[in-house]
Design a protein around this motif. Structure first.
Motif, PDB file in Angstrom:
ATOM      1  N   LEU A  82      -9.273  13.758  25.867  1.00 18.14           N
ATOM      2  CA  LEU A  82      -7.964  14.048  26.456  1.00 18.14           C
ATOM      3  C   LEU A  82      -7.576  15.553  25.963  1.00 18.14           C
ATOM      4  O   LEU A  82      -7.042  16.407  26.894  1.00 18.14           O
ATOM      5  CB  LEU A  82      -6.822  13.168  26.123  1.00 18.14           C
ATOM      6  CG  LEU A  82      -6.950  11.795  26.953  1.00 18.14           C
ATOM      7  CD1 LEU A  82      -5.814  10.898  26.271  1.00 18.14           C
ATOM      8  CD2 LEU A  82      -6.498  11.868  28.421  1.00 18.14           C
ATOM      9  N   ILE A  83      -8.013  15.852  24.681  1.00 18.13           N
ATOM     10  CA  ILE A  83      -7.635  17.303  24.321  1.00 18.13           C
ATOM     11  C   ILE A  83      -8.570  18.156  25.033  1.00 18.13           C
ATOM     12  O   ILE A  83      -8.078  19.229  25.529  1.00 18.13           O
ATOM     13  CB  ILE A  83      -7.874  17.279  22.746  1.00 18.13           C
ATOM     14  CG1 ILE A  83      -6.920  16.574  22.148  1.00 18.13           C
ATOM     15  CG2 ILE A  83      -7.754  18.659  22.271  1.00 18.13           C
ATOM     16  CD1 ILE A  83      -7.165  16.364  20.554  1.00 18.13           C
ATOM     17  N   ALA A  84      -9.894  18.193  25.014  1.00 17.14           N
ATOM     18  CA  ALA A  84     -10.577  18.879  25.775  1.00 17.14           C
ATOM     19  C   ALA A  84     -10.268  19.391  27.259  1.00 17.14           C
ATOM     20  O   ALA A  84     -10.268  20.138  27.560  1.00 17.14           O
ATOM     21  CB  ALA A  84     -12.220  18.386  25.698  1.00 17.14           C
ATOM     22  N   ILE A  97      -2.036  11.323  22.896  1.00 16.46           N
ATOM     23  CA  ILE A  97      -3.296  11.523  22.270  1.00 16.46           C
ATOM     24  C   ILE A  97      -3.271  11.227  20.826  1.00 16.46           C
ATOM     25  O   ILE A  97      -4.223  10.661  20.288  1.00 16.46           O
ATOM     26  CB  ILE A  97      -3.675  13.005  22.550  1.00 16.46           C
ATOM     27  CG1 ILE A  97      -3.761  13.185  24.085  1.00 16.46           C
ATOM     28  CG2 ILE A  97      -4.977  13.550  21.818  1.00 16.46           C
ATOM     29  CD1 ILE A  97      -3.848  14.751  24.517  1.00 16.46           C
ATOM     30  N   THR A  98      -2.263  11.758  20.079  1.00 18.97           N
ATOM     31  CA  THR A  98      -2.294  11.373  18.636  1.00 18.97           C
ATOM     32  C   THR A  98      -2.078   9.870  18.148  1.00 18.97           C
ATOM     33  O   THR A  98      -3.057   9.581  17.343  1.00 18.97           O
ATOM     34  CB  THR A  98      -1.094  11.975  18.061  1.00 18.97           C
ATOM     35  OG1 THR A  98      -0.944  13.467  18.198  1.00 18.97           O
ATOM     36  CG2 THR A  98      -0.881  12.023  16.493  1.00 18.97           C
ATOM     37  N   ARG A  99      -1.725   9.071  19.029  1.00 22.30           N
ATOM     38  CA  ARG A  99      -1.619   7.713  18.601  1.00 22.30           C
ATOM     39  C   ARG A  99      -2.987   7.115  19.022  1.00 22.30           C
ATOM     40  O   ARG A  99      -3.645   6.368  18.064  1.00 22.30           O
ATOM     41  CB  ARG A  99      -0.452   7.020  19.495  1.00 22.30           C
ATOM     42  CG  ARG A  99      -0.412   5.450  19.404  1.00 22.30           C
ATOM     43  CD  ARG A  99       0.869   5.101  20.134  1.00 22.30           C
ATOM     44  NE  ARG A  99       0.562   4.921  21.649  1.00 22.30           N
ATOM     45  CZ  ARG A  99       1.358   6.020  22.295  1.00 22.30           C
ATOM     46  NH1 ARG A  99       2.264   6.839  21.739  1.00 22.30           N
ATOM     47  NH2 ARG A  99       1.147   5.933  23.726  1.00 22.30           N
ATOM     48  N   ILE A 100      -3.531   7.544  20.340  1.00 22.19           N
ATOM     49  CA  ILE A 100      -4.814   6.945  20.390  1.00 22.19           C
ATOM     50  C   ILE A 100      -6.041   7.398  19.342  1.00 22.19           C
ATOM     51  O   ILE A 100      -6.587   6.689  18.605  1.00 22.19           O
ATOM     52  CB  ILE A 100      -5.503   7.595  21.781  1.00 22.19           C
ATOM     53  CG1 ILE A 100      -4.556   7.052  22.902  1.00 22.19           C
ATOM     54  CG2 ILE A 100      -6.934   7.232  22.030  1.00 22.19           C
ATOM     55  CD1 ILE A 100      -5.022   5.412  22.963  1.00 22.19           C
ATOM     56  N   TYR A 101      -5.753   8.590  19.179  1.00 27.04           N
ATOM     57  CA  TYR A 101      -6.931   9.364  17.995  1.00 27.04           C
ATOM     58  C   TYR A 101      -6.836   8.570  16.494  1.00 27.04           C
ATOM     59  O   TYR A 101      -7.587   8.063  16.205  1.00 27.04           O
ATOM     60  CB  TYR A 101      -6.637  10.653  18.172  1.00 27.04           C
ATOM     61  CG  TYR A 101      -7.877  11.363  16.994  1.00 27.04           C
ATOM     62  CD1 TYR A 101      -9.142  11.564  17.436  1.00 27.04           C
ATOM     63  CD2 TYR A 101      -7.854  11.533  15.547  1.00 27.04           C
ATOM     64  CE1 TYR A 101      -9.955  12.071  16.803  1.00 27.04           C
ATOM     65  CE2 TYR A 101      -8.902  12.028  14.887  1.00 27.04           C
ATOM     66  CZ  TYR A 101      -9.951  12.268  15.425  1.00 27.04           C
ATOM     67  OH  TYR A 101     -10.917  12.785  14.802  1.00 27.04           O
TER      68      TYR A 101
END
Length: 286
Positions: A255-257, A189-193
């Motif tokens: 993805l976080i939500a 998620i971090t990489r995508i964001y």
């Protein structure tokens, strides 16, 4: 900003009359069409609209929560409004571009402010957040209509984006609910964001180059000739890279939500057309 290059009038009047917007970009006006003021800056918005429609179709197909579909529809409205703005360079059309940017950013803050389990929108907390969202959007719309300063819009938009970034990091790493998402998925998620953030910032960088070096770029355009000169339209590249950056950031937020408000195992990240997308995971055999 240049108004003439040699004997060429770069600010010609078109079908819509004099420019009433508070902004007029480096691209020559009505050089190729009586009805489209800035051709490249107008049609580059089609990429924004494509990504929004593409994301919305995935949200519908995968039966994702409605808030994500609404978000994609908001991004599409930004692209449509921007197309109208750059086509006409009218103040009313500028509002159709800039106001949806604020609405989508504030809606993102609203969405990230909801970290309770489940997607029930009919709770006291969500009703209060929704009231605050509407009040903020109405107040900004009223104030911006009276105070027609693009810097004011840019500061408010940047502030909202910073809040979105902070809230995203909080939910992913510092929230009491963040342990619901495993570390490996957090890295993805971090990489995508962050990919989306860098794309967005690169578009902003190109936009500023377009503003600062407009005179030089205009000379290069005429020396190069069209259609190759369209590649030197920095504001058009801003549209492309911010559209792509917004799409990536939105996938990260989704993805976080879904990991916090549902079960992260119910959703997986895949790719199609080179773009990341969130889909439902195959049924698990527990």
């Amino acid at each position: 900003m240049l108004s003439h290059y040699g004997s060429v009038d770069l600010r010609k009047l078109g079908a819509w009359g004099p420019v009433t917007a508070t902004l007029d970009w480096c691209e020559p006006n009505h050089m190729f069409s009586h009805y489209i003021a800035e051709v490249a800056n107008s049609f580059s918005n089609f990429y924004t609209i494509f990504l929004a429609v593409y994301g919305a179709s995935i949200a519908v197909r995968e039966r994702l929560p409605h808030r994500f579909l609404i978000g994609y529809c908001g991004v599409a409205m930004v692209g449509i409004g921007s197309f109208v703005f750059h086509s006409t360079l009218l103040w009313e059309a500028q509002l159709a571009d800039e106001l949806p940017m604020i609405y989508v950013a504030s809606y993102s803050v609203w969405s990230l402010g909801d970290d309770q389990h489940g997607f029930n929108a009919n709770t006291p907390r969500i009703r209060l957040q929704s009231l605050a969202l509407v009040a903020f959007d109405v107040l900004f719309t009223w104030s911006y209509y009276l105070y027609r300063n693009p810097v004011y819009h840019q500061v408010v938009f940047a502030t909202l984006m910073i809040i979105v970034g902070y809230r995203t990091a909080y939910l992913l790493y510092w929230s009491p609910r963040s342990p619901q998402i495993p570390d490996e998925k957090k890295k993805v998620i971090t990489r995508i964001y962050l990919t989306g953030v860098l794309q967005f910032l690169f578009g902003f960088f190109l936009w500023n180059l377009d503003n600062i070096f407009c005179g030089t770029l205009t000379k290069w355009k005429f020396n190069l000739g069209w259609p190759l000169a369209f590649l030197l339209e920095g504001h058009s590249w801003w549209h492309v890279f911010t559209a792509l950056g917004t799409y990536y950031m939105f996938v990260g937020v989704m993805l976080i939500a879904l990991g916090i408000k549902d079960d992260h195992r119910n959703y997986v990240l895949t790719r199609k057309l080179g773009l990341p997308m969130v889909v439902r995971a195959p049924p698990r055999k527990d």
